[in-house]
Design a protein around this motif. Structure first.
Motif, PDB file in Angstrom:
ATOM      1  N   THR A 132     -44.337 -27.226  -8.472  1.00  0.00           N
ATOM      2  CA  THR A 132     -43.718 -27.880  -9.622  1.00  0.00           C
ATOM      3  C   THR A 132     -43.889 -27.037 -10.880  1.00  0.00           C
ATOM      4  OG1 THR A 132     -44.097 -30.087  -8.694  1.00  0.00           O
ATOM      5  CG2 THR A 132     -43.738 -29.937 -11.083  1.00  0.00           C
ATOM      6  N   THR A 133     -45.102 -26.502 -11.090  1.00  0.00           N
ATOM      7  CA  THR A 133     -45.358 -25.650 -12.251  1.00  0.00           C
ATOM      8  C   THR A 133     -44.440 -24.441 -12.247  1.00  0.00           C
ATOM      9  OG1 THR A 133     -47.671 -26.341 -12.352  1.00  0.00           O
ATOM     10  CG2 THR A 133     -47.097 -24.264 -13.438  1.00  0.00           C
ATOM     11  N   LEU A 134     -44.322 -23.788 -11.086  1.00  0.00           N
ATOM     12  CA  LEU A 134     -43.529 -22.562 -11.002  1.00  0.00           C
ATOM     13  C   LEU A 134     -42.037 -22.842 -11.184  1.00  0.00           C
ATOM     14  CD1 LEU A 134     -45.346 -20.735  -8.059  1.00  0.00           C
ATOM     15  CD2 LEU A 134     -45.629 -20.391 -10.515  1.00  0.00           C
ATOM     16  N   THR A 135     -41.547 -23.935 -10.593  1.00  0.00           N
ATOM     17  CA  THR A 135     -40.122 -24.238 -10.749  1.00  0.00           C
ATOM     18  C   THR A 135     -39.792 -24.621 -12.187  1.00  0.00           C
ATOM     19  OG1 THR A 135     -40.552 -26.501  -9.962  1.00  0.00           O
ATOM     20  CG2 THR A 135     -39.750 -24.908  -8.346  1.00  0.00           C
ATOM     21  N   GLU A 136     -40.684 -25.381 -12.834  1.00  0.00           N
ATOM     22  CA  GLU A 136     -40.467 -25.729 -14.239  1.00  0.00           C
ATOM     23  C   GLU A 136     -40.479 -24.478 -15.114  1.00  0.00           C
ATOM     24  OE1 GLU A 136     -39.658 -28.442 -15.716  1.00  0.00           O
ATOM     25  OE2 GLU A 136     -39.843 -29.898 -14.099  1.00  0.00           O
ATOM     26  N   TYR A 137     -41.363 -23.537 -14.777  1.00  0.00           N
ATOM     27  CA  TYR A 137     -41.487 -22.329 -15.604  1.00  0.00           C
ATOM     28  C   TYR A 137     -40.252 -21.441 -15.474  1.00  0.00           C
ATOM     29  CZ  TYR A 137     -43.445 -18.111 -17.696  1.00  0.00           C
ATOM     30  OH  TYR A 137     -43.663 -17.005 -18.487  1.00  0.00           O
ATOM     31  N   VAL A 138     -39.795 -21.194 -14.242  1.00  0.00           N
ATOM     32  CA  VAL A 138     -38.628 -20.319 -14.096  1.00  0.00           C
ATOM     33  C   VAL A 138     -37.387 -20.990 -14.673  1.00  0.00           C
ATOM     34  CG1 VAL A 138     -39.580 -19.086 -12.113  1.00  0.00           C
ATOM     35  CG2 VAL A 138     -38.153 -21.102 -11.721  1.00  0.00           C
TER      36      VAL A 138
ATOM     37  N   PRO B  66     -31.181 -17.306 -22.332  1.00  0.00           N
ATOM     38  CA  PRO B  66     -31.989 -17.203 -21.117  1.00  0.00           C
ATOM     39  C   PRO B  66     -32.448 -15.769 -20.872  1.00  0.00           C
ATOM     40  CG  PRO B  66     -29.662 -17.384 -20.562  1.00  0.00           C
ATOM     41  CD  PRO B  66     -29.766 -17.587 -22.051  1.00  0.00           C
ATOM     42  N   HIS B  67     -33.582 -15.644 -20.185  1.00  0.00           N
ATOM     43  CA  HIS B  67     -34.054 -14.325 -19.773  1.00  0.00           C
ATOM     44  C   HIS B  67     -33.135 -13.780 -18.673  1.00  0.00           C
ATOM     45  CE1 HIS B  67     -37.619 -15.719 -21.863  1.00  0.00           C
ATOM     46  NE2 HIS B  67     -38.185 -14.536 -21.731  1.00  0.00           N
ATOM     47  N   ALA B  68     -33.138 -12.468 -18.509  1.00  0.00           N
ATOM     48  CA  ALA B  68     -32.395 -11.841 -17.420  1.00  0.00           C
ATOM     49  C   ALA B  68     -33.056 -12.188 -16.087  1.00  0.00           C
ATOM     50  CB  ALA B  68     -32.352 -10.332 -17.608  1.00  0.00           C
ATOM     51  N   LEU B  69     -32.270 -12.180 -15.030  1.00  0.00           N
ATOM     52  CA  LEU B  69     -32.780 -12.502 -13.703  1.00  0.00           C
ATOM     53  C   LEU B  69     -33.933 -11.580 -13.311  1.00  0.00           C
ATOM     54  CD1 LEU B  69     -32.547 -14.107 -11.064  1.00  0.00           C
ATOM     55  CD2 LEU B  69     -30.810 -12.461 -10.316  1.00  0.00           C
ATOM     56  N   ALA B  70     -33.792 -10.283 -13.589  1.00  0.00           N
ATOM     57  CA  ALA B  70     -34.848  -9.332 -13.240  1.00  0.00           C
ATOM     58  C   ALA B  70     -36.132  -9.627 -14.006  1.00  0.00           C
ATOM     59  CB  ALA B  70     -34.389  -7.905 -13.516  1.00  0.00           C
TER      60      ALA B  70
ATOM     61  N   ILE C 240     -35.012 -22.086  -3.774  1.00  0.00           N
ATOM     62  CA  ILE C 240     -33.710 -22.706  -4.047  1.00  0.00           C
ATOM     63  C   ILE C 240     -33.402 -22.661  -5.545  1.00  0.00           C
ATOM     64  CG2 ILE C 240     -32.427 -24.883  -3.996  1.00  0.00           C
ATOM     65  CD1 ILE C 240     -33.949 -25.549  -1.403  1.00  0.00           C
ATOM     66  N   VAL C 241     -34.409 -22.939  -6.375  1.00  0.00           N
ATOM     67  CA  VAL C 241     -34.210 -22.867  -7.826  1.00  0.00           C
ATOM     68  C   VAL C 241     -33.853 -21.449  -8.240  1.00  0.00           C
ATOM     69  CG1 VAL C 241     -35.354 -23.075 -10.070  1.00  0.00           C
ATOM     70  CG2 VAL C 241     -35.667 -24.854  -8.352  1.00  0.00           C
ATOM     71  N   MET C 242     -34.550 -20.449  -7.666  1.00  0.00           N
ATOM     72  CA  MET C 242     -34.259 -19.051  -7.999  1.00  0.00           C
ATOM     73  C   MET C 242     -32.848 -18.667  -7.555  1.00  0.00           C
ATOM     74  SD  MET C 242     -36.555 -17.611  -9.797  1.00  0.00           S
ATOM     75  CE  MET C 242     -36.025 -15.901  -9.596  1.00  0.00           C
ATOM     76  N   GLU C 243     -32.408 -19.197  -6.428  1.00  0.00           N
ATOM     77  CA  GLU C 243     -31.037 -18.931  -5.983  1.00  0.00           C
ATOM     78  C   GLU C 243     -30.046 -19.529  -6.970  1.00  0.00           C
ATOM     79  OE1 GLU C 243     -27.834 -17.560  -3.792  1.00  0.00           O
ATOM     80  OE2 GLU C 243     -29.968 -17.023  -3.653  1.00  0.00           O
ATOM     81  N   GLY C 244     -30.346 -20.737  -7.458  1.00  0.00           N
ATOM     82  CA  GLY C 244     -29.474 -21.345  -8.459  1.00  0.00           C
ATOM     83  C   GLY C 244     -29.447 -20.550  -9.746  1.00  0.00           C
ATOM     84  N   ILE C 245     -30.596 -20.012 -10.156  1.00  0.00           N
ATOM     85  CA  ILE C 245     -30.662 -19.178 -11.359  1.00  0.00           C
ATOM     86  C   ILE C 245     -29.844 -17.909 -11.164  1.00  0.00           C
ATOM     87  CG2 ILE C 245     -32.218 -17.751 -12.753  1.00  0.00           C
ATOM     88  CD1 ILE C 245     -34.344 -19.930 -12.355  1.00  0.00           C
ATOM     89  N   ALA C 246     -29.964 -17.312  -9.970  1.00  0.00           N
ATOM     90  CA  ALA C 246     -29.213 -16.088  -9.686  1.00  0.00           C
ATOM     91  C   ALA C 246     -27.716 -16.338  -9.753  1.00  0.00           C
ATOM     92  CB  ALA C 246     -29.605 -15.541  -8.313  1.00  0.00           C
TER      93      ALA C 246
END
Length: 350
Positions: free
Chosen positions: A70-76, A104-108, A137-143
């Motif tokens: 939860t912490t990591l998904t909220e942070y990204v 937003p920050h860049a994906l990299a 899944i969250v990172m895929e959505g961000i990408a």
């Protein structure tokens, strides 16, 4: 790297890597510490990233280490979101030279933040959360939202580089240094961190080319010596080897840093070079001063790849100089996206 844990809430339970370092013999401790380190620029970025992460966790009442999913998904998600513009009369005071981040920050960059958090967990003796499906899944959505193509430094043409060289005042110490750095940086496809670290004793002049012996680089963390070859050019004004020799003659020494800072001099006199290395930030400013604000130090490397591809060089020949490991990296660096300038449709014979 262990000093970065001071920016993350301390962990008092369990066996930590830092504790193991204190108990290990000096030989084991040395190898263990080296194994946790990375390139200097990466470590500086990790330090900044962990500062940001610790502030986010403190603000929202999360535990930084060990973190849960939860912490990591909220942070990204926070890093990938638009930020509210700070109120003129309230909020945290802005540091000198710091601009409020509203986009937003860049994906990299987000991926680098996660790598820094992973490193902090390693140093604390804690694994990252085992159940990371939600994070993936969250990172895929961000990408998908931000786009997977990383912003790249602009490439310049050879003619643009020559024009910049023509505009340099070679009656100054800075002019001789900057000409040598631009030509060597481009012809050698150097990273700015490599230019910063170069020493004179790494140079070997031969009849055919200048060989630069690199003991370590971003993609070579194990110290195997890698060579870059920089060749003579017909025109002495744009020859990286001869222009570097002119700079070395002015330096007047055979060891120590190659590209150094230059103090102010009395008007009308050549300044004496210092023995202090240029920083990576200084090299970035130097490139922008000479080539224009649209470019950066990384443009030296990107331009080498783009020009080499346009001149028909193979990926193998390019990688011999850049030391990149994959053809995919060559493709990413090559800036041939102008649909009018670079398009097979103009050579159909119609």
């Amino acid at each position: 790297m262990s000093k970065y844990l001071g920016k993350v809430p301390a962990v008092t339970t369990g066996s930590t890597v830092a504790a193991n370092l204190t108990r290990a013999s000096s030989k084991v401790a040395g190898f263990l510490e080296t194994g946790l380190q990375g390139a200097a620029n990466t470590e500086r970025a990790y330090k900044s990233d962990l500062n940001t992460y610790a502030e986010f966790c403190a603000l929202h009442g999360f535990t930084a280490v060990p973190a849960d999913v939860t912490t990591l998904t909220e942070y990204v998600a926070h890093l990938a979101s638009e930020k509210p513009t700070p109120d003129a009369g309230g909020g945290r005071e802005k540091k000198k030279g710091q601009q409020p981040l509203t986009g937003p920050h860049a994906l990299a960059t987000i991926r680098r933040h996660l790598a820094a958090i992973r490193k902090a967990h390693q140093l604390s003796g804690h694994p990252m959360p085992a159940t990371v499906d939600a994070l993936n899944i969250v990172m895929e959505g961000i990408a998908r939202t931000l786009g997977k193509r990383q912003d790249q430094a602009l490439a310049f043409t050879v003619e643009e580089l020559k024009q910049a060289i023509r505009g340099i005042d070679l009656e100054t110490t800075a002019g001789l240094r900057d000409r040598a750095l631009l030509l060597v940086g481009f012809a050698g496809a150097f990273r700015r961190s490599e230019l910063v670290d170069l020493n004179i004793e790494q140079l070997e002049f031969t009849e055919r080319a200048l060989l630069v012996h690199l003991a370590k680089s971003k993609t070579n963390q194990y110290g195997a010596v890698e060579d870059k070859a920089i060749f003579y050019a017909p025109n002495a004004d744009f020859c990286p080897v001869r222009c570097l020799r002119a700079w070395l003659n002015l330096l007047g020494r055979t060891t120590g840093p190659l590209f150094v800072k230059i103090p102010r001099a009395t008007p009308g006199q050549m300044a004496a070079p210092s023995d202090k290395r240029l920083s990576d930030i200084s090299i970035n400013k130097l490139v922008q001063k000479r080539l224009g604000p649209a470019y950066s130090a990384h443009s030296l490397r990107v331009s080498f790849v783009t020009v080499a591809v346009l001149n028909g060089q193979s990926h193998k020949a390019i990688k011999n100089q850049t030391k990149q490991k994959t053809d995919a990296m060559i493709e990413r660096y090559t800036q041939l996206n102008n649909v009018v300038s670079y398009n097979a449709a103009q050579a159909l014979g119609l």
